[in-house]
Design a protein around this motif. Sequence first.
Motif, PDB file in Angstrom:
ATOM      1  N   ARG A  27       0.844  -1.199   0.000  1.00  0.00           N
ATOM      2  CA  ARG A  27       0.000   0.000   0.000  1.00  0.00           C
ATOM      3  C   ARG A  27       0.880   1.251   0.000  1.00  0.00           C
ATOM      4  NH1 ARG A  27      -5.374  -0.805   1.093  1.00  0.00           N
ATOM      5  NH2 ARG A  27      -5.893  -2.965   1.629  1.00  0.00           N
ATOM      6  N   VAL A  32      -3.407   3.304  -0.247  1.00  0.00           N
ATOM      7  CA  VAL A  32      -3.926   2.865  -1.551  1.00  0.00           C
ATOM      8  C   VAL A  32      -3.180   1.595  -1.976  1.00  0.00           C
ATOM      9  CG1 VAL A  32      -4.265   3.495  -3.977  1.00  0.00           C
ATOM     10  CG2 VAL A  32      -4.435   5.257  -2.195  1.00  0.00           C
ATOM     11  N   LYS A 258      -3.361   9.015  -8.994  1.00  0.00           N
ATOM     12  CA  LYS A 258      -4.828   8.949  -9.116  1.00  0.00           C
ATOM     13  C   LYS A 258      -5.336   9.547 -10.428  1.00  0.00           C
ATOM     14  CE  LYS A 258      -5.876  13.277  -6.600  1.00  0.00           C
ATOM     15  NZ  LYS A 258      -4.484  13.762  -6.481  1.00  0.00           N
ATOM     16  N   GLU A 278      -1.297   0.882  -9.746  1.00  0.00           N
ATOM     17  CA  GLU A 278      -2.484   0.759  -8.894  1.00  0.00           C
ATOM     18  C   GLU A 278      -3.613  -0.031  -9.559  1.00  0.00           C
ATOM     19  OE1 GLU A 278      -3.421   4.619  -7.265  1.00  0.00           O
ATOM     20  OE2 GLU A 278      -1.516   4.696  -6.173  1.00  0.00           O
TER      21      GLU A 278
END
Length: 311
Positions: A27, A32, A258, A278
């Motif tokens: 993470r 995340v 992101k 991710e």
Amino acid sequence: MGSAARQPLFSFGVIADVQYADIPDGRSFLGVPRYYRNSILVLQRAVETWNQHGNLKFVINMGDIVDGFCPKDQSLSATKKLVREFEKFNGPVYHMIGNHCLYNLPREELLPLLNIPGRDGNAYYDFSPTHDYRIVVLDGYDISAVGWPQDHPKTIAALKILEEKNPNSDKNSPAGLEDLARRFVKYNGGVGEKQLQWLDSVLQDASNSNQRVIVCGHVPMSPGVASKAALLWNFDEVMGIIHKYDSVKVCLSGHDHKGGYFVDSHGVHHRSLEAALECPPGTYSFGYIDVYENTLSLVGTDRMQSTDFEI
């Protein structure tokens, strides 16, 4: 509009933050999930897709090819392994360095491996895929506490900035820093004076040649496109130069993972790309950009959001 009129001037592939490592999933500091082994599968699918497209002029990798948690005795072999995957693309691949690259290898090893045409350890460069376009690749870790020898003037300059701006003992922590000051952490960096002058001269030259410009850098260049803790230290200086020229239409970056999109007050489009790292197994994040006369169109796969930039 007929299909002939919608032929792009050229197209190119994009991917960001593969951050491969042969270690179990983990993470981020914010919790995340990160899929270190799966990210090479995302890259392999990207290369297959780009090759099937058949008409991509080149590919740009937005940096962070291998993760900082990669065991250091594997740094070199892991970087070579990823470069080999990129080399399966049927065309040129342009790399830039990110912080995770520098956690693994010093600049003098990294630049030749990634085929970055910098001098004196610098990793900024430009190229023209067509007469009408210039791609500028910035080195966002020009002034950085990682990647240069410890006694290098650029390391010393970076440590001085962190000492002045970040009171935390862990200089990777933005704890207690407010708003835009959150960018003064060790995993970000800055663009040095010589590179700023170079950028100005390249943009002047592109302007004189009536070329449009796409600026690429690992670290985002606008607070509107990324978290304030994932910004270039001197983004304001860099954008001050960019905003002098109408020729710059788009700034592309990675680093923030992101993803984000923002049009600044001067009409420059900023797009931070979603990270390959991710992607849970079976999902993907990569794309290609079609460049038209008055539009750039990012065609994203899966987790990478498609985006149209009216320029």
